[in-house]
Each structure stands twice: as C-alpha cells, then as structure tokens.
Design a protein around this motif. Structure first.
Motif: not given
Length: 316
Positions: A47-55
């Motif tokens: 999930e934390s990597l998905q946040v970086l990806w969405r940003d």
C-alpha cells in the motif's frame, strides 16, 4: 576495510527495484527521497508503494520478473523478493550487463551495501559493520544520534549559503578554515535554530580581525591509540600539517584532520628538515612519533610545544 564508503548522487538516475513487499518499500522510499527515478517490477506492491506510485514518485511495471526488463540504463538493481533463487537469478542477469546489484540481506550477492543512516538534512552520517553485525550498528547509531546537535540541518544550510561570500572575504583557504572553526565553536551557533541569529554571529566574526595563533604538538602514538587523551585528539583534529613516522599505526593517523597536509619521515634527519621548513609557516602542526623513536627525536621539540602520549599525558 572491505567496502569503500561513498555517497552516491542518484538524482534523476534510473534504479530498478524487483519486488513489492515490505523490504522493497523501505528501500524504495529511501531511493525516492534521494531523487532517484525508481522503476518497480512486481505483479503486486504494498500500500505504501501504491501511494508513491499514485503520486507519480515512481514507475510501476505490473509484471513478474523477466531479464528482458533489465537494461544498461539502470545504475542500480535491487532484488528484494522473498524468493532466494529468483534474487540470485536477478543478480546473475544484472552482472551480465555490468550493473551494480544489491540482493537485500544476502551479502555474497551484493556489489554494494547500505549503511545505517543518520539524516540531518545536508548532514548525513553513515555507519556500517560490513554486514557483520546489524544490531551493533543500530546501537552505534543510537549513541551518535544522542550526541549530535539537533540544529545541524539549519547550520549546514547556512554554511552552504555562505561559502561563496566567505571566499571573497577570506581568499586564503587556511583563513577560511580557521574562520569556520571559530564560528562553529561559538556556543550560540551550537544551540540556535534561527538563521537570523546565525547571520548576526557570522557578521560579527567577519568584522573581527583575523588573529592567527599557532600550535605545535608532539604525540607519542603507541599501537593502542585509545590510550591517547581526548585533549591530544582535539589538537590532532585542529592540525593543518601532520608529520608522522612511517611506523605510526593507521588508527593513529586516522585521528588527525583528514584534509591536513601530511609528510612521512623515518629518521631524525628527515624530521629535522621538515621542522625547519614548517616553523617558517603559521600552521598548526602535529608530529606523530612512535614510543621507540621519541627519545631519538625528543631534543627537536622546542619550548612551548605540547606533547602527549603513552606515559607522557602531561602537557608542557
């Protein structure tokens, strides 16, 4: 020393991370903070990597690993999966292309390792045991964290902003070095978090006349350098010129100022020649001699020059 310590500029450099779990998250977050252009290769990511990806902080290739994804554009490859054979395959594939690889927590398959870090903005402290003892490194990091000033972030930025100005005010390299030593030793500088206060102190030191003191110390350095008194080490760190006997242990030489000019000698005559020239200059000087050789050269020591070392802890 197996690993050569360095800080690598990854700004806008391409880095590939294979994996998307907790380990990949830790490494990727650090790489993103360092400014790297990170590409994640994994069918799933945390999930934390998905946040970086969405940003838009990283690129995500939502597929399983295949060597076709490796290119020479990457300056680093990180294998972070929980499957050792796959990590080893990634390592082998990357080496065929001459890429630098880190298989996390698998030291034989690492071209480089990452140290424990203390981050104070532009001030960074790295600690490593070469992979031998992560727990020991963590304990050392905690000890250093406890003594480092909390205003280093502000102080480092201020000093960086003043470098060009000081070059004009103090054209001589030695003069600039002495200025910064005096400025940074000021008790208010060590405590304040306010750039305006730093500016006031800076201007006061700029306006002050450049007083030039000169210190010469003799250090008798045995194999156990931990026996040296702290006062001796402080003077060694302030020395701008270091003369050392060729038999001085590396640990003793490492205690001296890293950017000091150095000259090695192996006889009384050589040291005498070095001293004759050095005493014409206004530089802080440290002479490192072994216990065995000190008596041979002791008569070269002049009145007022301090001495420290094994059995000689009194200063003169």
């Amino acid at each position: 020393m197996r690993y050569f310590p360095l800080f690598m500029d990854l700004t806008e450099r391409a880095v590939l991370v294979v994996g998307g779990g907790e380990v990949a998250s830790r490494k990727t977050e650090a790489l993103v903070r360092a400014g790297a252009r990170v590409t994640l290769l994994s069918p799933e990511i945390s999930e934390s990597l998905q946040v970086l990806w969405r940003d838009d902080a990283l690129q995500w290739i939502e597929q399983r690993y295949d060597s076709a994804f490796l290119t020479r554009n990457y300056v680093q490859v990180w294998a972070t999966t929980d499957h050792a054979p796959l990590n080893h395959q990634i390592y082998a594939d990357a080496k065929l292309l001459g890429l630098q690889v880190n298989v996390v927590d698998d030291q034989p398959y690492c071209d480089f390792i990452t140290p424990a870090m203390i981050d104070r903005g532009q001030i960074q402290v790295a600690i490593s045991s070469g992979g031998a003892s992560p727990v020991l490194v963590r304990n050392i990091r905690e000890s250093i964290e406890a003594v480092l000033a909390q205003n280093l972030r502000v102080l480092a930025q201020f000093c960086g902003e003043k470098r060009d100005h000081l070059k004009v005010e103090r054209p001589d390299v030695s003069a600039r070095r002495r200025f910064w030593e005096s400025f940074l030793a000021d008790p208010c500088v060590k405590e304040t978090h306010d750039p305006a206060v730093l500016e006031q102190i800076y201007q006061r030191y700029i306006a002050a006349p450049m007083l030039r003191g000169r210190e010469v110390i003799w250090v008798v350095c045995d194999t156990d350098v931990e026996l040296l008194p702290m006062k001796a080490v402080r003077f060694m760190q302030q020395s701008e010129l270091v003369f050392y006997h060729r038999n001085i242990p590396a640990e003793g030489l490492d205690l001296c100022r890293r950017d000091a000019e150095r000259a090695v000698f192996d006889s009384r005559a050589q040291l005498q020649g070095l001293l004759t020239k050095a005493r014409e200059e206004s530089l802080n000087l440290c002479i490192l001699v072994t216990v065995a050789d000190f008596q041979v050269v002791a008569d070269l020591k002049m009145k007022g020059e301090r001495q420290f070392g094994s059995g000689l802890y009194q200063s003169e």
